[in-house]
Write a protein that holds these residues in place. Structure first.
Motif, PDB file in Angstrom:
ATOM      1  N   LYS A 162       0.824  -1.199   0.000  1.00 33.98           N
ATOM      2  CA  LYS A 162       0.000   0.000   0.000  1.00 33.98           C
ATOM      3  C   LYS A 162       0.864   1.257   0.000  1.00 33.98           C
ATOM      4  CE  LYS A 162      -3.646   2.454   2.514  1.00 33.98           C
ATOM      5  NZ  LYS A 162      -4.580   2.435   3.659  1.00 33.98           N
ATOM      6  N   ALA A 163       1.883   1.293   0.862  1.00 33.62           N
ATOM      7  CA  ALA A 163       2.758   2.460   0.928  1.00 33.62           C
ATOM      8  C   ALA A 163       3.507   2.662  -0.391  1.00 33.62           C
ATOM      9  CB  ALA A 163       3.751   2.308   2.082  1.00 33.62           C
ATOM     10  N   GLN A 164       3.932   1.567  -1.010  1.00 36.19           N
ATOM     11  CA  GLN A 164       4.637   1.673  -2.284  1.00 36.19           C
ATOM     12  C   GLN A 164       3.708   2.139  -3.404  1.00 36.19           C
ATOM     13  OE1 GLN A 164       6.080  -2.379  -2.348  1.00 36.19           O
ATOM     14  NE2 GLN A 164       8.191  -1.747  -1.848  1.00 36.19           N
ATOM     15  N   ARG A 165       2.440   1.713  -3.356  1.00 37.87           N
ATOM     16  CA  ARG A 165       1.479   2.149  -4.372  1.00 37.87           C
ATOM     17  C   ARG A 165       1.222   3.647  -4.267  1.00 37.87           C
ATOM     18  NH1 ARG A 165      -1.274  -2.523  -2.713  1.00 37.87           N
ATOM     19  NH2 ARG A 165      -2.902  -1.275  -1.686  1.00 37.87           N
ATOM     20  N   ILE A 166       1.114   4.137  -3.024  1.00 37.37           N
ATOM     21  CA  ILE A 166       0.904   5.574  -2.829  1.00 37.37           C
ATOM     22  C   ILE A 166       2.108   6.355  -3.342  1.00 37.37           C
ATOM     23  CG2 ILE A 166       0.706   7.374  -1.063  1.00 37.37           C
ATOM     24  CD1 ILE A 166      -1.011   5.407   0.548  1.00 37.37           C
ATOM     25  N   ASP A 167       3.313   5.874  -3.037  1.00 42.50           N
ATOM     26  CA  ASP A 167       4.528   6.538  -3.501  1.00 42.50           C
ATOM     27  C   ASP A 167       4.610   6.516  -5.024  1.00 42.50           C
ATOM     28  OD1 ASP A 167       6.507   7.986  -2.097  1.00 42.50           O
ATOM     29  OD2 ASP A 167       8.021   6.518  -2.690  1.00 42.50           O
ATOM     30  N   TRP A 168       4.255   5.377  -5.619  1.00 44.77           N
ATOM     31  CA  TRP A 168       4.272   5.253  -7.085  1.00 44.77           C
ATOM     32  C   TRP A 168       3.343   6.268  -7.724  1.00 44.77           C
ATOM     33  CZ3 TRP A 168       0.494   4.398 -10.686  1.00 44.77           C
ATOM     34  CH2 TRP A 168       0.908   4.061 -11.966  1.00 44.77           C
ATOM     35  N   ARG A 169       2.120   6.350  -7.208  1.00 44.98           N
ATOM     36  CA  ARG A 169       1.145   7.282  -7.793  1.00 44.98           C
ATOM     37  C   ARG A 169       1.584   8.724  -7.586  1.00 44.98           C
ATOM     38  NH1 ARG A 169      -0.946  10.722  -9.669  1.00 44.98           N
ATOM     39  NH2 ARG A 169      -3.152  11.141 -10.108  1.00 44.98           N
ATOM     40  N   TYR A 170       2.102   9.044  -6.409  1.00 42.86           N
ATOM     41  CA  TYR A 170       2.574  10.398  -6.121  1.00 42.86           C
ATOM     42  C   TYR A 170       3.668  10.822  -7.102  1.00 42.86           C
ATOM     43  CZ  TYR A 170       5.316  13.991  -3.671  1.00 42.86           C
ATOM     44  OH  TYR A 170       6.034  15.116  -3.357  1.00 42.86           O
ATOM     45  N   ASN A 171       4.562   9.915  -7.409  1.00 46.01           N
ATOM     46  CA  ASN A 171       5.698  10.230  -8.279  1.00 46.01           C
ATOM     47  C   ASN A 171       5.332  10.358  -9.754  1.00 46.01           C
ATOM     48  OD1 ASN A 171       7.741  10.398  -6.288  1.00 46.01           O
ATOM     49  ND2 ASN A 171       7.883   8.158  -6.193  1.00 46.01           N
ATOM     50  N   GLN A 172       4.087  10.020 -10.115  1.00 43.80           N
ATOM     51  CA  GLN A 172       3.675  10.183 -11.516  1.00 43.80           C
ATOM     52  C   GLN A 172       3.492  11.658 -11.884  1.00 43.80           C
ATOM     53  OE1 GLN A 172       3.470   7.298 -13.577  1.00 43.80           O
ATOM     54  NE2 GLN A 172       4.434   6.622 -11.668  1.00 43.80           N
ATOM     55  N   HIS A 173       3.079  12.480 -10.924  1.00 46.69           N
ATOM     56  CA  HIS A 173       2.839  13.918 -11.160  1.00 46.69           C
ATOM     57  C   HIS A 173       1.975  14.136 -12.406  1.00 46.69           C
ATOM     58  CE1 HIS A 173       5.559  14.919  -7.915  1.00 46.69           C
ATOM     59  NE2 HIS A 173       6.503  14.185  -8.470  1.00 46.69           N
ATOM     60  N   LEU A 174       0.903  13.380 -12.495  1.00 48.64           N
ATOM     61  CA  LEU A 174       0.017  13.480 -13.648  1.00 48.64           C
ATOM     62  C   LEU A 174      -0.836  14.744 -13.560  1.00 48.64           C
ATOM     63  CD1 LEU A 174      -1.215   9.775 -13.808  1.00 48.64           C
ATOM     64  CD2 LEU A 174       0.510  10.864 -15.257  1.00 48.64           C
ATOM     65  N   PRO A 175      -1.130  15.372 -14.692  1.00 47.13           N
ATOM     66  CA  PRO A 175      -2.036  16.524 -14.668  1.00 47.13           C
ATOM     67  C   PRO A 175      -3.421  16.107 -14.170  1.00 47.13           C
ATOM     68  CG  PRO A 175      -0.892  16.357 -16.776  1.00 47.13           C
ATOM     69  CD  PRO A 175      -0.635  15.078 -16.046  1.00 47.13           C
ATOM     70  N   MET A 176      -3.995  16.937 -13.308  1.00 53.73           N
ATOM     71  CA  MET A 176      -5.345  16.705 -12.798  1.00 53.73           C
ATOM     72  C   MET A 176      -6.079  18.039 -12.734  1.00 53.73           C
ATOM     73  SD  MET A 176      -5.023  13.855  -9.738  1.00 53.73           S
ATOM     74  CE  MET A 176      -6.808  13.631  -9.716  1.00 53.73           C
ATOM     75  N   ASN A 207      -0.518  19.736 -11.383  1.00 53.69           N
ATOM     76  CA  ASN A 207       0.163  18.448 -11.446  1.00 53.69           C
ATOM     77  C   ASN A 207       0.257  17.776 -10.082  1.00 53.69           C
ATOM     78  OD1 ASN A 207       1.362  19.929 -14.016  1.00 53.69           O
ATOM     79  ND2 ASN A 207       1.643  17.724 -14.296  1.00 53.69           N
ATOM     80  N   HIS A 208      -0.627  18.180  -9.172  1.00 54.84           N
ATOM     81  CA  HIS A 208      -0.732  17.514  -7.883  1.00 54.84           C
ATOM     82  C   HIS A 208      -1.758  16.391  -7.983  1.00 54.84           C
ATOM     83  CE1 HIS A 208       1.735  20.488  -5.827  1.00 54.84           C
ATOM     84  NE2 HIS A 208       1.011  21.447  -6.378  1.00 54.84           N
ATOM     85  N   TRP A 209      -1.602  15.397  -7.116  1.00 52.51           N
ATOM     86  CA  TRP A 209      -2.561  14.302  -7.014  1.00 52.51           C
ATOM     87  C   TRP A 209      -3.707  14.798  -6.131  1.00 52.51           C
ATOM     88  CZ3 TRP A 209      -1.121   9.017  -4.305  1.00 52.51           C
ATOM     89  CH2 TRP A 209      -2.221   8.155  -4.355  1.00 52.51           C
ATOM     90  N   LEU A 210      -4.854  15.093  -6.725  1.00 51.50           N
ATOM     91  CA  LEU A 210      -6.000  15.666  -6.024  1.00 51.50           C
ATOM     92  C   LEU A 210      -6.907  14.554  -5.516  1.00 51.50           C
ATOM     93  CD1 LEU A 210      -6.851  18.533  -8.544  1.00 51.50           C
ATOM     94  CD2 LEU A 210      -5.280  18.597  -6.594  1.00 51.50           C
ATOM     95  N   ASN A 211      -7.312  14.665  -4.252  1.00 46.55           N
ATOM     96  CA  ASN A 211      -8.108  13.592  -3.654  1.00 46.55           C
ATOM     97  C   ASN A 211      -8.939  14.165  -2.495  1.00 46.55           C
ATOM     98  OD1 ASN A 211      -9.067  10.990  -3.351  1.00 46.55           O
ATOM     99  ND2 ASN A 211      -7.214  10.168  -2.443  1.00 46.55           N
ATOM    100  N   HIS A 212      -9.732  13.303  -1.858  1.00 40.66           N
ATOM    101  CA  HIS A 212     -10.538  13.661  -0.686  1.00 40.66           C
ATOM    102  C   HIS A 212     -11.406  14.881  -0.950  1.00 40.66           C
ATOM    103  CE1 HIS A 212      -9.491  11.569   3.273  1.00 40.66           C
ATOM    104  NE2 HIS A 212      -9.034  10.781   2.317  1.00 40.66           N
ATOM    105  N   VAL A 213     -11.950  14.995  -2.144  1.00 45.63           N
ATOM    106  CA  VAL A 213     -12.772  16.151  -2.494  1.00 45.63           C
ATOM    107  C   VAL A 213     -14.099  16.068  -1.742  1.00 45.63           C
ATOM    108  CG1 VAL A 213     -13.911  17.370  -4.376  1.00 45.63           C
ATOM    109  CG2 VAL A 213     -11.683  16.287  -4.760  1.00 45.63           C
TER     110      VAL A 213
END
Length: 398
Positions: free
Chosen positions: A157-171, A190-196
């Motif tokens: 789980k921690a590695q998946r969060i780190d992987w997604r964070y490091n993508q810096h995909l446009p949102m 280019n931040h990972w937007l969540n918990h809206v």
């Protein structure tokens, strides 16, 4: 009435217990769900109808409503769906199914399709007057087509969060008008937007986070639905300081969040008053840290769902459902100091409500207060498959 958990879990010839007095706390616990695999909603998703009579849960069969007086469970929406929220104004459950957003009246079952979800989109909240739905759109590295958001399956789980964070995909954030289906996009980054999540009282105010490893992000923000008023709720001042799992108070005046200064060492439930900017920090002990905290409808109490030994607090005895009573520290500072600009410190006085030692915290309990503030609802696998439970805040017999 049954006392103790050890005697009754799932067995070949017996269903799980429906009601008991927790032998360690003296509080009454009831099982609200009837179907194994049932779950309550996420801690900041409103799950209660405005009349306070129904609790919405998910089951393997679909979305169901629990009558909080009779405990009867009725299937409202059948099939594979994902709930968004129960409306603050009407008795409507909003949910997604097969790429579209729907609304169903909890009592009449009248259903309508609101809109299709845009490519790369995800929806997560409905505003206070139920005129807007909010969500995020994720794009690929080229900034145009929808982007990949699923990490390799072999990561923790921690590695998946780190992987997604490091993508810096446009949102970007978006809203959909519930009457017309009109889509409006805003706040591309280019931040990972969540918990809206929308304010429960201000229909144009959104709370969201920059997701990722908490020690790497300035996490919690608010913004208006026209894209103005972007505000960071908690600027960090310490290396390895972390905060998150933010939520609005029921009156919409305060944003509360889990704060640690630094990570895994000193624990607070912290609040930021939106109108004044004033801050309040309530301290709590390591074993009292919880995966999620919530505040009561009247703002006078907090609750937490505890945590296991392997979580960030490394608690040795933290597997409890907690009730917290906040106490502010008396300000005895000199009169010439403007204390309104200082953090107001306080303490959370805890009471253990449910022994969760048999619960596997891979499933987060996600506590919420019932509208009458007599019960705390949570989900648990302590009897085997997951179910939805409620614990009475008043001690049995009191």
């Amino acid at each position: 009435m049954w006392c103790g958990l050890s005697a009754r879990a799932y067995g070949a010839d017996q269903p799980p217990a429906t009601e008991w007095i927790d032998a360690d706390t003296g509080h009454r616990v009831i099982r609200l769900s009837s179907e194994p695999g049932s779950l309550s909603l996420y801690f900041h998703q409103n799950a209660y109808t405005p009349d306070g009579k129904k609790l919405i849960i998910t089951t393997p069969s679909g979305i169901a409503a629990v009558d909080l007086q009779t405990r009867a469970v009725e299937l409202i929406v059948e099939g594979k769906v994902r709930p968004i929220i129960v409306g603050y104004r009407t008795n409507t459950i909003y949910y997604t199914r097969e790429g579209a957003i729907f609304a169903t009246d909890v009592y009449t079952r009248a259903t309508r399709q609101i809109a299709k979800i845009p490519p790369g989109g995800s929806v997560s909240s409905v505003n206070a007057d139920e005129t807007l739905i909010a969500g995020t759109i994720t794009y690929g590295p080229d900034g145009s087509t929808p982007g990949p958001t699923s990490a390799p399956a072999n990561l923790s789980k921690a590695q998946r969060i780190d992987w997604r964070y490091n993508q810096h995909l446009p949102m970007e954030l978006f809203t959909i008008n519930t009457a017309t289906g009109e889509l409006k996009r805003f706040h591309r980054c280019n931040h990972w937007l969540n918990h809206v999540q929308f304010s429960p009282t201000d229909p144009d105010l959104l709370l969201f986070c920059h997701e990722g490893p908490w020690h790497k992000v300035d996490r919690t923000w608010t913004i208006r639905t026209d894209g103005t008023g972007l505000t960071m709720i908690h600027p960090r001042t310490m290396a390895m300081e972390i905060q998150g799992h933010e939520w609005f108070s029921a009156d919409g005046k305060t944003v509360w969040y889990d704060l640690q200064t630094p990570r895994g060492q000193v624990f607070w439930v912290a609040g930021y008053e939106l109108e004044t900017g004033r801050r309040t920090w309530y301290s709590l002990q390591r074993d009292e840290w919880s995966v999620h905290f919530v505040s009561s409808p009247d703002g006078r109490l907090f609750a937490g769902d505890g945590g296991s030994e392997g979580m960030v607090a490394r608690a040795s005895n933290g597997k409890w459902i907690y009730l917290f009573r906040p106490e502010l520290v008396e300000d005895r500072g000199p009169p010439d100091v403007d204390s309104a600009k200082l953090i107001r410190p306080g303490i959370l006085r805890s009471e253990r409500l449910v022994n969760m030692s048999r619960h596997d915290y891979a499933l987060e309990p996600n506590v919420t207060f019932t509208p009458d503030m007599k019960w705390i609802v949570f989900r648990s696998n302590m009897l085997g498959p997951s179910h939805v439970f409620a614990v009475e805040i008043a001690r049995a017999g009191s």
